[in-house]
Scaffold this active site. Structure first.
Site, mmCIF file in Angstrom:
data_model
loop_
_atom_site.group_PDB
_atom_site.id
_atom_site.type_symbol
_atom_site.label_atom_id
_atom_site.label_comp_id
_atom_site.label_asym_id
_atom_site.label_seq_id
_atom_site.Cartn_x
_atom_site.Cartn_y
_atom_site.Cartn_z
ATOM 1 C CG ASP A 80 -146.159 67.135 14.206
ATOM 2 O OD1 ASP A 80 -145.932 67.470 13.030
ATOM 3 O OD2 ASP A 80 -147.158 67.517 14.840
ATOM 4 C CG ASN A 88 -148.511 79.457 13.454
ATOM 5 O OD1 ASN A 88 -147.897 80.411 13.890
ATOM 6 N ND2 ASN A 88 -148.010 78.656 12.543
ATOM 7 C CG HIS A 93 -148.221 82.643 10.207
ATOM 8 N ND1 HIS A 93 -148.202 81.265 10.187
ATOM 9 C CD2 HIS A 93 -149.376 83.011 9.596
ATOM 10 C CE1 HIS A 93 -149.293 80.810 9.577
ATOM 11 N NE2 HIS A 93 -150.027 81.859 9.222
ATOM 12 C CG ASP A 97 -141.868 82.360 11.939
ATOM 13 O OD1 ASP A 97 -142.309 81.226 11.665
ATOM 14 O OD2 ASP A 97 -141.817 83.288 11.113
ATOM 15 C CG ASP A 123 -145.629 71.534 13.578
ATOM 16 O OD1 ASP A 123 -145.695 71.126 12.402
ATOM 17 O OD2 ASP A 123 -146.468 71.224 14.444
#
Length: 206
Positions: A80, A88, A93, A97, A123
């Site tokens: 994680d 973010n 976003h 990405d 994630d």
């Protein structure tokens, strides 16, 4: 004069059958390719190209079946990213990405060929190593992953440092089924988060 015309008609009919056969073969070929493409999409994450959660659980079922039969150990690593939400929120976003794609490439580059990398979603990633009988080999994999995740990423001109917390569970020590093993790996990952992040922790079920 009727015979040549009949030959012509037979010739036209033969050619039309050949064309029909070719059209059917072409359609079947297109259908096979479309089905293969659909199956690939169903089992792979569209953003990173990594095998997705569905594919992960299918592969793990196969790996555990083999491990039970051969009395082998399997290692699961739940990964994680640390502070990904803050990144973010700060950059957006689309930027996030790009980070996920870069991390997926990093994780793939850290493999020795015996591990498989999956994206579970968000994630969260998972790596499993089959026939993981040697603890030193598992630790070597974790150390390599950790080193790779210390490397800075350059995304859209920005230098970004992305770290991750990793939790490890082992079959059969920590569980006999996928759900239990993933839960224990997830729990170990949260222990790594609690201990300060950017590290790996083995689950302790004894």
């Amino acid at each position: 004069s009727a015979l040549p015309r009949r030959d012509d008609e037979l010739g036209v009919l033969a050619r039309s059958f050949l064309q029909m056969k070719q059209d059917i073969l072409t359609q079947l070929d297109d259908l096979t390719r479309s089905r293969a493409a659909f199956e690939h999409l169903a089992r792979h994450d569209p953003l990173t190209g990594l095998p997705n959660r569905r594919h992960c659980f299918e592969r793990l079922e196969q790996a555990l079946a083999t491990a039970r039969q051969r009395q082998q150990q399997v290692a699961l690593v739940f990964i994680d990213l640390d502070h990904f939400k803050a990144l973010n929120d700060r950059f957006g976003h689309r930027f996030g990405d790009h980070v996920l794609v870069a991390v997926a490439k990093l994780l793939n580059s850290a493999r020795d060929g015996e591990e498989t990398v999956f994206r579970l979603g968000g994630d969260e990633f998972l790596i499993f190593q089959g026939n993981a009988h040697d603890p030193r080999k598992i630790v070597a994999m974790l150390e390599k992953l950790h080193r790779c995740l210390q490397l800075p990423l350059f995304i859209e001109g920005q230098r970004v440092e992305i770290h991750a917390s990793m939790g490890v569970s082992l079959f059969p020590r920590d569980g006999d089924d996928i759900e239990t093993l993933v839960q224990h790996a997830d729990h170990a990952m949260y222990q790594a988060k609690s201990a300060g992040k950017n590290r790996y922790t083995f689950e302790r079920t004894d």
